[in-house]
Design a protein around this motif. Structure first.
Motif, PDB file in Angstrom:
ATOM      1  N   TYR A 125      -0.834   6.600  12.379  1.00  0.00           N
ATOM      2  CA  TYR A 125      -0.181   5.465  11.724  1.00  0.00           C
ATOM      3  C   TYR A 125      -0.485   4.156  12.453  1.00  0.00           C
ATOM      4  O   TYR A 125      -0.412   4.097  13.691  1.00  0.00           O
ATOM      5  CB  TYR A 125       1.336   5.638  11.714  1.00  0.00           C
ATOM      6  N   VAL A 126      -0.788   3.114  11.689  1.00  0.00           N
ATOM      7  CA  VAL A 126      -0.713   1.743  12.187  1.00  0.00           C
ATOM      8  C   VAL A 126       0.661   1.241  11.748  1.00  0.00           C
ATOM      9  O   VAL A 126       0.891   0.976  10.564  1.00  0.00           O
ATOM     10  CB  VAL A 126      -1.829   0.863  11.626  1.00  0.00           C
ATOM     11  N   HIS A 127       1.568   1.155  12.701  1.00  0.00           N
ATOM     12  CA  HIS A 127       2.993   0.942  12.424  1.00  0.00           C
ATOM     13  C   HIS A 127       3.371  -0.488  12.814  1.00  0.00           C
ATOM     14  O   HIS A 127       3.138  -0.917  13.952  1.00  0.00           O
ATOM     15  CB  HIS A 127       3.802   1.958  13.238  1.00  0.00           C
ATOM     16  N   ILE A 128       3.973  -1.235  11.866  1.00  0.00           N
ATOM     17  CA  ILE A 128       4.302  -2.646  12.112  1.00  0.00           C
ATOM     18  C   ILE A 128       5.768  -2.891  11.743  1.00  0.00           C
ATOM     19  O   ILE A 128       6.095  -3.061  10.561  1.00  0.00           O
ATOM     20  CB  ILE A 128       3.390  -3.590  11.307  1.00  0.00           C
ATOM     21  N   PRO A 129       6.665  -2.905  12.726  1.00  0.00           N
ATOM     22  CA  PRO A 129       8.074  -3.187  12.450  1.00  0.00           C
ATOM     23  C   PRO A 129       8.447  -4.640  12.764  1.00  0.00           C
ATOM     24  O   PRO A 129       7.913  -5.258  13.688  1.00  0.00           O
ATOM     25  CB  PRO A 129       8.797  -2.237  13.405  1.00  0.00           C
ATOM     26  N   LEU A 130       9.376  -5.168  11.982  1.00  0.00           N
ATOM     27  CA  LEU A 130      10.016  -6.450  12.268  1.00  0.00           C
ATOM     28  C   LEU A 130      11.470  -6.136  12.566  1.00  0.00           C
ATOM     29  O   LEU A 130      12.195  -5.637  11.694  1.00  0.00           O
ATOM     30  CB  LEU A 130       9.889  -7.403  11.090  1.00  0.00           C
ATOM     31  N   LEU A 131      11.908  -6.417  13.803  1.00  0.00           N
ATOM     32  CA  LEU A 131      13.191  -5.927  14.291  1.00  0.00           C
ATOM     33  C   LEU A 131      14.079  -7.060  14.782  1.00  0.00           C
ATOM     34  O   LEU A 131      13.592  -8.062  15.324  1.00  0.00           O
ATOM     35  CB  LEU A 131      12.972  -4.942  15.440  1.00  0.00           C
ATOM     36  N   GLY A 148      17.445  -3.040  15.162  1.00  0.00           N
ATOM     37  CA  GLY A 148      17.278  -2.501  13.823  1.00  0.00           C
ATOM     38  C   GLY A 148      16.387  -3.396  12.995  1.00  0.00           C
ATOM     39  O   GLY A 148      16.176  -4.572  13.327  1.00  0.00           O
ATOM     40  N   GLY A 149      15.855  -2.858  11.941  1.00  0.00           N
ATOM     41  CA  GLY A 149      15.007  -3.653  11.077  1.00  0.00           C
ATOM     42  C   GLY A 149      14.225  -2.799  10.103  1.00  0.00           C
ATOM     43  O   GLY A 149      14.566  -1.632   9.844  1.00  0.00           O
ATOM     44  N   PHE A 150      13.144  -3.369   9.593  1.00  0.00           N
ATOM     45  CA  PHE A 150      12.306  -2.702   8.605  1.00  0.00           C
ATOM     46  C   PHE A 150      10.859  -2.699   9.080  1.00  0.00           C
ATOM     47  O   PHE A 150      10.447  -3.547   9.883  1.00  0.00           O
ATOM     48  CB  PHE A 150      12.414  -3.394   7.251  1.00  0.00           C
ATOM     49  N   SER A 151      10.096  -1.738   8.572  1.00  0.00           N
ATOM     50  CA  SER A 151       8.711  -1.614   9.013  1.00  0.00           C
ATOM     51  C   SER A 151       7.845  -1.069   7.896  1.00  0.00           C
ATOM     52  O   SER A 151       8.332  -0.488   6.915  1.00  0.00           O
ATOM     53  CB  SER A 151       8.619  -0.698  10.246  1.00  0.00           C
ATOM     54  N   THR A 152       6.566  -1.256   8.065  1.00  0.00           N
ATOM     55  CA  THR A 152       5.579  -0.654   7.185  1.00  0.00           C
ATOM     56  C   THR A 152       4.552   0.061   8.041  1.00  0.00           C
ATOM     57  O   THR A 152       4.332  -0.310   9.198  1.00  0.00           O
ATOM     58  CB  THR A 152       4.898  -1.715   6.300  1.00  0.00           C
ATOM     59  N   ALA A 153       3.952   1.103   7.489  1.00  0.00           N
ATOM     60  CA  ALA A 153       2.962   1.874   8.237  1.00  0.00           C
ATOM     61  C   ALA A 153       1.816   2.257   7.319  1.00  0.00           C
ATOM     62  O   ALA A 153       2.027   2.646   6.167  1.00  0.00           O
ATOM     63  CB  ALA A 153       3.593   3.127   8.847  1.00  0.00           C
ATOM     64  N   LEU A 154       0.613   2.134   7.854  1.00  0.00           N
ATOM     65  CA  LEU A 154      -0.592   2.566   7.159  1.00  0.00           C
ATOM     66  C   LEU A 154      -1.030   3.886   7.763  1.00  0.00           C
ATOM     67  O   LEU A 154      -1.351   3.945   8.955  1.00  0.00           O
ATOM     68  CB  LEU A 154      -1.690   1.510   7.292  1.00  0.00           C
ATOM     69  N   GLY A 201      15.398   5.656  15.810  1.00  0.00           N
ATOM     70  CA  GLY A 201      15.176   6.530  14.672  1.00  0.00           C
ATOM     71  C   GLY A 201      14.553   5.756  13.528  1.00  0.00           C
ATOM     72  O   GLY A 201      14.892   4.586  13.298  1.00  0.00           O
ATOM     73  N   ILE A 202      13.620   6.388  12.809  1.00  0.00           N
ATOM     74  CA  ILE A 202      12.992   5.754  11.651  1.00  0.00           C
ATOM     75  C   ILE A 202      13.199   6.640  10.423  1.00  0.00           C
ATOM     76  O   ILE A 202      13.217   7.862  10.527  1.00  0.00           O
ATOM     77  CB  ILE A 202      11.495   5.482  11.881  1.00  0.00           C
ATOM     78  N   PHE A 203      13.357   5.990   9.250  1.00  0.00           N
ATOM     79  CA  PHE A 203      13.681   6.705   8.020  1.00  0.00           C
ATOM     80  C   PHE A 203      12.895   6.087   6.868  1.00  0.00           C
ATOM     81  O   PHE A 203      13.029   4.899   6.579  1.00  0.00           O
ATOM     82  CB  PHE A 203      15.188   6.629   7.752  1.00  0.00           C
ATOM     83  N   SER A 204      12.090   6.919   6.223  1.00  0.00           N
ATOM     84  CA  SER A 204      11.236   6.434   5.146  1.00  0.00           C
ATOM     85  C   SER A 204      12.062   6.044   3.922  1.00  0.00           C
ATOM     86  O   SER A 204      13.067   6.678   3.600  1.00  0.00           O
ATOM     87  CB  SER A 204      10.213   7.508   4.769  1.00  0.00           C
ATOM     88  N   LEU A 205      11.577   5.015   3.205  1.00  0.00           N
ATOM     89  CA  LEU A 205      12.249   4.540   2.001  1.00  0.00           C
ATOM     90  C   LEU A 205      11.540   4.965   0.718  1.00  0.00           C
ATOM     91  O   LEU A 205      12.074   4.782  -0.378  1.00  0.00           O
ATOM     92  CB  LEU A 205      12.347   3.004   2.030  1.00  0.00           C
ATOM     93  N   ASN A 206      10.347   5.523   0.815  1.00  0.00           N
ATOM     94  CA  ASN A 206       9.584   5.866  -0.381  1.00  0.00           C
ATOM     95  C   ASN A 206       9.089   7.311  -0.325  1.00  0.00           C
ATOM     96  O   ASN A 206       8.987   7.910   0.742  1.00  0.00           O
ATOM     97  CB  ASN A 206       8.393   4.913  -0.561  1.00  0.00           C
ATOM     98  N   ASP A 207       8.783   7.836  -1.501  1.00  0.00           N
ATOM     99  CA  ASP A 207       8.225   9.180  -1.614  1.00  0.00           C
ATOM    100  C   ASP A 207       6.773   9.140  -1.144  1.00  0.00           C
ATOM    101  O   ASP A 207       6.002   8.282  -1.563  1.00  0.00           O
ATOM    102  CB  ASP A 207       8.313   9.645  -3.071  1.00  0.00           C
TER     103      ASP A 207
END
Length: 238
Positions: A125-131, A148-154, A201-207
Protein backbone atom coordinates in the motif's frame (compact mmCIF):
# COMPACT_ATOMS: atom_id res chain seq x y z
CA UNK A 1 15.13 -9.60 13.11
CA UNK A 2 11.89 -7.62 13.29
CA UNK A 3 11.19 -8.92 16.78
CA UNK A 4 14.69 -7.97 17.91
CA UNK A 5 14.32 -4.46 16.53
CA UNK A 6 10.90 -4.05 18.14
CA UNK A 7 12.24 -5.25 21.49
CA UNK A 8 15.24 -2.89 21.29
CA UNK A 9 13.08 0.14 20.54
CA UNK A 10 10.66 -0.81 23.33
CA UNK A 11 13.49 -1.10 25.88
CA UNK A 12 14.93 2.28 24.87
CA UNK A 13 11.50 3.89 25.03
CA UNK A 14 10.76 2.33 28.43
CA UNK A 15 14.07 3.52 29.87
CA UNK A 16 13.45 7.01 28.57
CA UNK A 17 9.88 7.04 29.91
CA UNK A 18 10.95 5.81 33.34
CA UNK A 19 13.64 8.46 33.62
CA UNK A 20 11.26 11.23 32.62
CA UNK A 21 8.34 10.13 34.75
CA UNK A 22 10.45 10.37 37.89
CA UNK A 23 12.27 13.56 36.98
CA UNK A 24 10.81 16.52 38.83
CA UNK A 25 12.21 19.11 36.43
CA UNK A 26 12.21 19.22 32.68
CA UNK A 27 15.57 18.28 31.18
CA UNK A 28 17.00 20.82 28.75
CA UNK A 29 16.63 19.55 25.20
CA UNK A 30 17.71 20.72 21.79
CA UNK A 31 14.08 20.19 20.70
CA UNK A 32 12.44 22.29 23.43
CA UNK A 33 11.09 24.74 20.84
CA UNK A 34 9.90 22.11 18.34
CA UNK A 35 6.26 22.46 19.40
CA UNK A 36 6.34 26.19 18.69
CA UNK A 37 7.31 25.80 15.03
CA UNK A 38 4.56 26.15 12.44
CA UNK A 39 5.93 23.33 10.29
CA UNK A 40 8.07 20.38 11.37
CA UNK A 41 9.25 17.23 9.60
CA UNK A 42 10.21 13.72 10.52
CA UNK A 43 9.93 10.09 9.60
CA UNK A 44 8.37 6.93 10.99
CA UNK A 45 8.75 3.17 10.78
CA UNK A 46 6.91 0.34 12.41
CA UNK A 47 4.87 -2.82 12.18
CA UNK A 48 1.37 -3.53 10.97
CA UNK A 49 -1.18 -6.30 11.07
CA UNK A 50 -3.98 -6.22 8.50
CA UNK A 51 -7.23 -8.17 8.64
CA UNK A 52 -10.45 -8.44 6.61
CA UNK A 53 -14.02 -8.02 7.77
CA UNK A 54 -16.52 -10.00 5.65
CA UNK A 55 -20.26 -9.66 5.15
CA UNK A 56 -22.04 -12.62 3.53
CA UNK A 57 -25.17 -13.29 1.51
CA UNK A 58 -25.75 -16.73 3.05
CA UNK A 59 -24.91 -18.11 6.47
CA UNK A 60 -22.01 -20.37 5.51
CA UNK A 61 -18.77 -20.92 7.40
CA UNK A 62 -16.67 -17.76 7.80
CA UNK A 63 -13.66 -17.20 5.59
CA UNK A 64 -10.82 -17.35 8.12
CA UNK A 65 -7.97 -14.84 7.87
CA UNK A 66 -4.46 -15.77 8.96
CA UNK A 67 -2.80 -12.47 9.84
CA UNK A 68 0.93 -11.80 9.74
CA UNK A 69 3.04 -8.86 10.87
CA UNK A 70 4.11 -6.52 8.09
CA UNK A 71 6.52 -3.61 7.94
CA UNK A 72 6.05 0.04 6.98
CA UNK A 73 7.95 3.32 6.80
CA UNK A 74 7.26 6.87 5.70
CA UNK A 75 7.58 10.61 6.20
CA UNK A 76 5.81 13.14 8.42
CA UNK A 77 4.72 16.70 7.78
CA UNK A 78 3.31 18.40 10.89
CA UNK A 79 1.48 21.76 10.93
CA UNK A 80 0.89 23.47 14.27
CA UNK A 81 -2.65 24.80 14.79
CA UNK A 82 -2.31 25.78 18.44
CA UNK A 83 -0.67 24.52 21.64
CA UNK A 84 -2.78 21.38 21.72
CA UNK A 85 -3.68 20.62 18.11
CA UNK A 86 -1.60 19.68 15.05
CA UNK A 87 -2.54 18.68 11.52
CA UNK A 88 -0.37 15.86 10.16
CA UNK A 89 0.28 14.31 6.78
CA UNK A 90 1.99 10.89 7.03
CA UNK A 91 2.57 9.29 3.60
CA UNK A 92 4.15 5.86 3.77
CA UNK A 93 4.63 2.47 2.13
CA UNK A 94 3.12 -0.56 3.87
CA UNK A 95 3.85 -4.24 3.19
CA UNK A 96 1.57 -6.99 4.45
CA UNK A 97 0.29 -10.52 3.74
CA UNK A 98 -3.06 -12.10 4.61
CA UNK A 99 -4.02 -15.74 3.98
CA UNK A 100 -7.66 -16.57 3.35
CA UNK A 101 -8.84 -20.05 4.35
CA UNK A 102 -12.09 -21.26 2.79
CA UNK A 103 -14.23 -24.02 4.25
CA UNK A 104 -15.03 -27.02 2.06
CA UNK A 105 -18.72 -26.09 2.22
CA UNK A 106 -18.03 -23.35 -0.32
CA UNK A 107 -17.16 -25.98 -2.92
CA UNK A 108 -20.08 -28.37 -2.57
CA UNK A 109 -21.01 -29.88 -5.91
CA UNK A 110 -17.68 -28.95 -7.50
CA UNK A 111 -14.33 -30.65 -7.88
CA UNK A 112 -11.58 -28.95 -5.87
CA UNK A 113 -8.19 -29.58 -4.32
CA UNK A 114 -6.45 -28.30 -1.21
CA UNK A 115 -4.89 -25.32 -3.01
CA UNK A 116 -8.39 -24.01 -3.83
CA UNK A 117 -9.10 -23.61 -0.11
CA UNK A 118 -6.24 -21.13 0.38
CA UNK A 119 -5.68 -17.68 -1.13
CA UNK A 120 -2.55 -15.71 -0.27
CA UNK A 121 -3.23 -11.97 -0.46
CA UNK A 122 -0.02 -9.95 -0.60
CA UNK A 123 -0.49 -6.19 -0.49
CA UNK A 124 1.79 -3.21 -0.94
CA UNK A 125 0.00 0.00 0.00
CA UNK A 126 0.95 3.61 -0.66
CA UNK A 127 -0.91 4.96 2.37
CA UNK A 128 -1.66 8.70 2.77
CA UNK A 129 -3.49 9.80 5.94
CA UNK A 130 -4.52 13.31 6.97
CA UNK A 131 -4.71 13.31 10.77
CA UNK A 132 -5.64 15.64 13.60
CA UNK A 133 -3.40 15.21 16.65
CA UNK A 134 -4.81 16.44 19.97
CA UNK A 135 -2.27 16.58 22.80
CA UNK A 136 -2.35 17.25 26.53
CA UNK A 137 -0.12 19.82 28.17
CA UNK A 138 3.53 18.79 28.21
CA UNK A 139 4.52 17.16 31.51
CA UNK A 140 8.28 17.26 32.09
CA UNK A 141 9.59 15.53 28.96
CA UNK A 142 6.54 13.66 27.70
CA UNK A 143 3.15 14.54 26.27
CA UNK A 144 0.29 12.06 25.62
CA UNK A 145 -2.03 12.54 22.66
CA UNK A 146 -4.86 11.04 20.64
CA UNK A 147 -5.00 11.11 16.87
CA UNK A 148 -7.67 10.52 14.25
CA UNK A 149 -8.54 11.28 10.69
CA UNK A 150 -9.09 9.89 7.21
CA UNK A 151 -6.78 8.28 4.69
CA UNK A 152 -6.56 6.83 1.23
CA UNK A 153 -4.39 3.96 0.06
CA UNK A 154 -3.29 2.72 -3.34
CA UNK A 155 -2.86 -1.06 -3.37
CA UNK A 156 -0.06 -1.75 -5.84
CA UNK A 157 -0.73 -5.52 -5.60
CA UNK A 158 -4.50 -5.38 -6.03
CA UNK A 159 -4.80 -7.36 -9.33
CA UNK A 160 -7.87 -5.22 -10.11
CA UNK A 161 -7.03 -5.03 -13.81
CA UNK A 162 -5.88 -8.64 -14.06
CA UNK A 163 -8.17 -10.56 -16.47
CA UNK A 164 -7.49 -13.75 -14.49
CA UNK A 165 -9.55 -14.37 -11.38
CA UNK A 166 -9.73 -17.03 -8.66
CA UNK A 167 -10.36 -19.76 -11.23
CA UNK A 168 -6.73 -19.11 -12.25
CA UNK A 169 -5.53 -18.65 -8.67
CA UNK A 170 -5.65 -14.80 -8.68
CA UNK A 171 -7.50 -13.07 -5.82
CA UNK A 172 -8.47 -9.55 -6.88
CA UNK A 173 -9.09 -6.38 -4.86
CA UNK A 174 -9.79 -2.75 -5.67
CA UNK A 175 -6.80 -0.47 -6.17
CA UNK A 176 -8.12 2.38 -4.05
CA UNK A 177 -9.26 2.09 -0.46
CA UNK A 178 -10.50 4.76 1.97
CA UNK A 179 -10.15 4.54 5.73
CA UNK A 180 -10.86 6.29 8.98
CA UNK A 181 -8.17 6.02 11.65
CA UNK A 182 -8.02 6.34 15.44
CA UNK A 183 -5.06 6.03 17.78
CA UNK A 184 -3.03 7.29 20.71
CA UNK A 185 0.60 7.72 21.71
CA UNK A 186 3.15 9.63 23.77
CA UNK A 187 5.74 12.20 22.67
CA UNK A 188 9.08 11.83 24.47
CA UNK A 189 11.45 14.80 24.36
CA UNK A 190 14.96 13.37 24.15
CA UNK A 191 18.17 15.44 24.09
CA UNK A 192 18.38 15.75 20.29
CA UNK A 193 15.01 14.67 18.86
CA UNK A 194 11.41 13.88 19.76
CA UNK A 195 10.61 10.16 19.85
CA UNK A 196 6.98 9.01 19.62
CA UNK A 197 5.65 5.45 19.99
CA UNK A 198 1.99 5.15 19.04
CA UNK A 199 -0.68 2.62 18.13
CA UNK A 200 -3.45 3.19 15.62
CA UNK A 201 -6.42 1.30 14.24
CA UNK A 202 -7.59 1.68 10.64
CA UNK A 203 -11.03 0.78 9.23
CA UNK A 204 -11.96 0.64 5.57
CA UNK A 205 -14.98 2.60 4.33
CA UNK A 206 -15.50 0.85 0.98
CA UNK A 207 -15.97 -2.65 -0.38
CA UNK A 208 -12.66 -3.96 -1.73
CA UNK A 209 -13.46 -7.30 -3.33
CA UNK A 210 -13.54 -7.76 -7.11
CA UNK A 211 -16.08 -10.43 -7.97
CA UNK A 212 -15.02 -13.32 -10.17
CA UNK A 213 -16.38 -13.60 -13.70
CA UNK A 214 -18.41 -16.67 -12.74
CA UNK A 215 -21.43 -15.41 -10.72
CA UNK A 216 -21.42 -18.75 -8.84
CA UNK A 217 -17.72 -18.58 -7.97
CA UNK A 218 -17.07 -20.38 -4.64
CA UNK A 219 -14.49 -17.73 -3.73
CA UNK A 220 -16.53 -14.55 -4.17
CA UNK A 221 -20.24 -15.26 -4.81
CA UNK A 222 -21.19 -15.44 -1.11
CA UNK A 223 -19.20 -12.34 -0.09
CA UNK A 224 -21.37 -9.23 -0.20
CA UNK A 225 -18.65 -6.97 1.21
CA UNK A 226 -14.99 -7.23 2.19
CA UNK A 227 -13.29 -4.43 4.11
CA UNK A 228 -9.78 -4.04 5.45
CA UNK A 229 -9.09 -3.28 9.06
CA UNK A 230 -5.74 -3.22 10.76
CA UNK A 231 -3.44 -2.11 13.55
CA UNK A 232 -0.30 0.02 13.17
CA UNK A 233 2.53 0.26 15.71
CA UNK A 234 4.54 3.35 14.80
CA UNK A 235 7.85 4.75 15.99
CA UNK A 236 8.24 8.38 14.99
CA UNK A 237 11.35 10.57 15.00
CA UNK A 238 11.12 14.37 14.67
Amino acid sequence: MKRFFFLLVFILAFQSMSAQLFTKEKVANAVDNIDQKFLTWGYFLGFNQYDFNFDYYENLEDVLVDKTFGFHLGLIGDMRINEYMNLRLEPGVFFTTRNLNYDESYFQGTTFNDSDLLREVKSTYVHIPLLLKISTKRINNFKPFIVGGFSTALNLSSNEDNPNDNSSGEFRMTKNTYFYELGFGIDFYLPYFKFTPSIRGIFSLNDEIIQDVDPDSPWTSNISQMQTRGVFINFTFQ
